[in-house]
Design a protein around this motif. Structure first.
Motif, PDB file in Angstrom:
ATOM      1  N   MET A   1       0.880  -1.230  -0.094  1.00  0.00           N
ATOM      2  CA  MET A   1      -0.007   0.018   0.040  1.00  0.00           C
ATOM      3  C   MET A   1       0.654   1.250   0.213  1.00  0.00           C
ATOM      4  N   ARG A   2       0.168   2.352  -0.218  1.00  0.00           N
ATOM      5  CA  ARG A   2       0.727   3.703  -0.135  1.00  0.00           C
ATOM      6  C   ARG A   2       1.130   4.217   1.413  1.00  0.00           C
ATOM      7  N   LEU A   3       2.147   4.909   1.450  1.00  0.00           N
ATOM      8  CA  LEU A   3       2.307   5.605   2.692  1.00  0.00           C
ATOM      9  C   LEU A   3       0.883   6.363   3.280  1.00  0.00           C
ATOM     10  N   GLY A   4       0.523   6.327   4.498  1.00  0.00           N
ATOM     11  CA  GLY A   4      -0.683   7.186   4.874  1.00  0.00           C
ATOM     12  C   GLY A   4      -1.715   6.154   4.724  1.00  0.00           C
ATOM     13  N   SER A   5      -1.647   4.998   4.399  1.00  0.00           N
ATOM     14  CA  SER A   5      -2.825   4.271   4.047  1.00  0.00           C
ATOM     15  C   SER A   5      -2.888   3.090   5.359  1.00  0.00           C
ATOM     16  N   THR A   6      -4.087   2.593   5.415  1.00  0.00           N
ATOM     17  CA  THR A   6      -4.200   1.506   6.675  1.00  0.00           C
ATOM     18  C   THR A   6      -4.720   0.335   6.072  1.00  0.00           C
ATOM     19  N   THR A   7      -3.977  -0.662   6.772  1.00  0.00           N
ATOM     20  CA  THR A   7      -4.322  -2.018   6.491  1.00  0.00           C
ATOM     21  C   THR A   7      -4.787  -2.734   7.706  1.00  0.00           C
ATOM     22  N   ARG A   8      -5.458  -3.869   7.702  1.00  0.00           N
ATOM     23  CA  ARG A   8      -6.039  -4.761   8.998  1.00  0.00           C
ATOM     24  C   ARG A   8      -5.441  -6.076   8.792  1.00  0.00           C
ATOM     25  N   LEU A   9      -5.029  -6.498  10.119  1.00  0.00           N
ATOM     26  CA  LEU A   9      -4.541  -7.729  10.284  1.00  0.00           C
ATOM     27  C   LEU A   9      -5.402  -8.346  11.097  1.00  0.00           C
ATOM     28  N   THR A  10      -6.245  -9.353  10.734  1.00  0.00           N
ATOM     29  CA  THR A  10      -7.330 -10.014  11.432  1.00  0.00           C
ATOM     30  C   THR A  10      -6.936 -11.455  11.565  1.00  0.00           C
ATOM     31  N   GLY A  11      -7.498 -12.276  12.537  1.00  0.00           N
ATOM     32  CA  GLY A  11      -7.358 -13.827  12.644  1.00  0.00           C
ATOM     33  C   GLY A  11      -8.187 -14.239  13.601  1.00  0.00           C
ATOM     34  N   LYS A  12      -7.906 -15.620  14.052  1.00  0.00           N
ATOM     35  CA  LYS A  12      -8.793 -16.180  14.889  1.00  0.00           C
ATOM     36  C   LYS A  12      -7.747 -17.269  15.922  1.00  0.00           C
ATOM     37  N   VAL A  13      -8.030 -17.261  17.075  1.00  0.00           N
ATOM     38  CA  VAL A  13      -7.388 -18.053  17.975  1.00  0.00           C
ATOM     39  C   VAL A  13      -8.268 -19.312  18.032  1.00  0.00           C
ATOM     40  N   THR A  14      -7.500 -20.421  18.274  1.00  0.00           N
ATOM     41  CA  THR A  14      -8.148 -21.710  18.540  1.00  0.00           C
ATOM     42  C   THR A  14      -7.391 -22.439  19.598  1.00  0.00           C
ATOM     43  N   PRO A  15      -7.913 -23.136  20.518  1.00  0.00           N
ATOM     44  CA  PRO A  15      -9.363 -23.105  20.845  1.00  0.00           C
ATOM     45  C   PRO A  15      -9.955 -21.848  21.423  1.00  0.00           C
ATOM     46  N   ASN A  16     -11.191 -21.651  21.568  1.00  0.00           N
ATOM     47  CA  ASN A  16     -11.575 -20.178  21.885  1.00  0.00           C
ATOM     48  C   ASN A  16     -11.235 -19.800  23.004  1.00  0.00           C
ATOM     49  N   LEU A  17     -10.575 -18.517  23.338  1.00  0.00           N
ATOM     50  CA  LEU A  17     -10.029 -17.851  24.310  1.00  0.00           C
ATOM     51  C   LEU A  17     -10.584 -16.607  24.426  1.00  0.00           C
TER      52      LEU A  17
ATOM     53  N   SER B   1     -15.834 -12.547  21.455  1.00  0.00           N
ATOM     54  CA  SER B   1     -16.579 -13.849  21.993  1.00  0.00           C
ATOM     55  C   SER B   1     -16.652 -14.902  21.014  1.00  0.00           C
ATOM     56  N   THR B   2     -16.027 -14.872  19.707  1.00  0.00           N
ATOM     57  CA  THR B   2     -15.865 -15.884  18.885  1.00  0.00           C
ATOM     58  C   THR B   2     -14.252 -16.142  18.597  1.00  0.00           C
ATOM     59  N   SER B   3     -13.342 -15.588  19.818  1.00  0.00           N
ATOM     60  CA  SER B   3     -12.047 -15.842  19.736  1.00  0.00           C
ATOM     61  C   SER B   3     -11.281 -15.111  18.568  1.00  0.00           C
ATOM     62  N   THR B   4     -11.709 -13.864  17.935  1.00  0.00           N
ATOM     63  CA  THR B   4     -11.271 -13.356  16.853  1.00  0.00           C
ATOM     64  C   THR B   4     -10.649 -11.994  17.275  1.00  0.00           C
ATOM     65  N   TYR B   5      -9.661 -11.513  16.384  1.00  0.00           N
ATOM     66  CA  TYR B   5      -9.137 -10.226  16.684  1.00  0.00           C
ATOM     67  C   TYR B   5      -9.103  -9.500  15.281  1.00  0.00           C
ATOM     68  N   ARG B   6      -8.778  -8.059  15.488  1.00  0.00           N
ATOM     69  CA  ARG B   6      -8.653  -7.071  14.220  1.00  0.00           C
ATOM     70  C   ARG B   6      -7.764  -6.058  14.638  1.00  0.00           C
ATOM     71  N   PHE B   7      -6.419  -5.889  14.009  1.00  0.00           N
ATOM     72  CA  PHE B   7      -5.743  -4.740  14.207  1.00  0.00           C
ATOM     73  C   PHE B   7      -5.635  -3.977  13.127  1.00  0.00           C
ATOM     74  N   SER B   8      -5.853  -2.406  13.219  1.00  0.00           N
ATOM     75  CA  SER B   8      -5.696  -1.509  12.163  1.00  0.00           C
ATOM     76  C   SER B   8      -4.273  -1.129  12.211  1.00  0.00           C
ATOM     77  N   ILE B   9      -3.359  -1.030  11.077  1.00  0.00           N
ATOM     78  CA  ILE B   9      -2.077  -0.836  11.009  1.00  0.00           C
ATOM     79  C   ILE B   9      -1.606   0.272  10.099  1.00  0.00           C
ATOM     80  N   LYS B  10      -0.993   1.312  10.494  1.00  0.00           N
ATOM     81  CA  LYS B  10      -0.829   2.479   9.555  1.00  0.00           C
ATOM     82  C   LYS B  10       0.649   2.896   9.858  1.00  0.00           C
ATOM     83  N   PRO B  11       1.848   2.267   9.164  1.00  0.00           N
ATOM     84  CA  PRO B  11       2.942   2.499   9.240  1.00  0.00           C
ATOM     85  C   PRO B  11       3.389   4.067   8.970  1.00  0.00           C
TER      86      PRO B  11
END
Length: 266
Positions: A182-198, A225-235
């Protein structure tokens, strides 16, 4: 156990492993006695005498032989849902002779969220050793666990138990970037899931800096509640940035790590 003749006053029982002997006098005279504390790796000889009016009978004798169980586990550290294999060999005590076609039982105890260990329990049905005394048993480890293999003994052969083997289990952590460049100044998302449910446990975004992983300040969050996460990253700079997610060690699991993901900023 033995068969009494007449009505003796007492029964003398003596047992020895060749170097150490013990004995007990039983009154009134029973027809059986349980000997405890035997070493499964030794052979024993037992002698039983009846005593009547101060006169001892000719002794009756019987012998047992020992057994030794070895074990190894591979791998000793896995992610949730993966299988391990416990293997080893059952031999006649004091020799390298394998004991073939003998039933051996895999046992497990697991850790709970308070870091306490459960009691030992059987895993499935016994398996039989090969003609050379070897065995191999696979199992899908649910959480931090300890394993052992038990041989209960057959006939005059004493049983034995293998050394305990520990397996550490880490949660499985997925990770995906919404865009890998991506271009500088843009934002991306890092998403995922942890198993088992924590659910509600805290996870941390990490970045590779100077050859080591560091937690990104202010980038920690609780799992949904479904053990997922979502981080917004803007280098804040152009170049290549590498990220991953760290899950601390929450009993009954050890630390978990996501795959690394690389972001290119132009």
């Amino acid at each position: 156990a033995w068969t009494k003749r007449g009505s003796p006053d007492a029964i003398d029982v003596t047992w020895t492993d060749g170097s150490t002997s013990r004995s007990v006098t039983l009154t009134p005279a029973p027809s059986a006695y349980t000997v405890t504390g035997l070493d499964h790796g030794k052979a024993y000889t037992f002698r039983v005498r009846a005593v009547a009016g101060g006169v001892e009978s000719t002794p009756a004798s019987a012998s047992t032989s020992g057994s030794v169980m070895t074990s190894a586990v591979k791998p000793a550290a896995v992610t949730s849902g993966a299988s391990i294999k416990l293997s080893g060999r059952l031999t006649r005590a004091g020799t390298t002779t394998g004991l073939g076609d003998q039933p051996v039982q895999l046992q497990i105890r697991t850790q709970d969220a308070s870091r306490e260990w459960s009691v030992w329990s059987n895993v499935g049905s016994p398996v039989r050793t090969t003609s050379t005394g070897t065995y191999a048993i696979a199992h899908r480890t649910p959480r931090n666990a300890q394993y052992r293999v038990l041989f209960t003994g057959v006939g005059s052969r004493l049983g034995s138990v293998s050394p305990m083997r520990a397996v550490n289990v880490a949660p499985r952590v997925t990770a995906a970037l919404s865009t890998a460049s991506m271009r500088l100044g843009s934002t991306t998302r890092l998403t995922g899931k942890v198993t088992p449910n924590l659910a509600a446990k805290i996870v941390h975004l990490q970045k590779r800096v100077g050859g080591r992983w560091v937690d990104v300040r202010g980038m920690s969050q609780r799992l949904t509640s479904t053990s997922t996460y979502r981080f917004s990253i803007k280098p804040g700079s152009r170049g290549t940035h590498t990220y991953r997610v760290r899950v601390p060690a929450y009993a009954p699991y050890v630390k978990g790590l996501s795959p690394r993901r690389t972001l290119t900023v132009s």
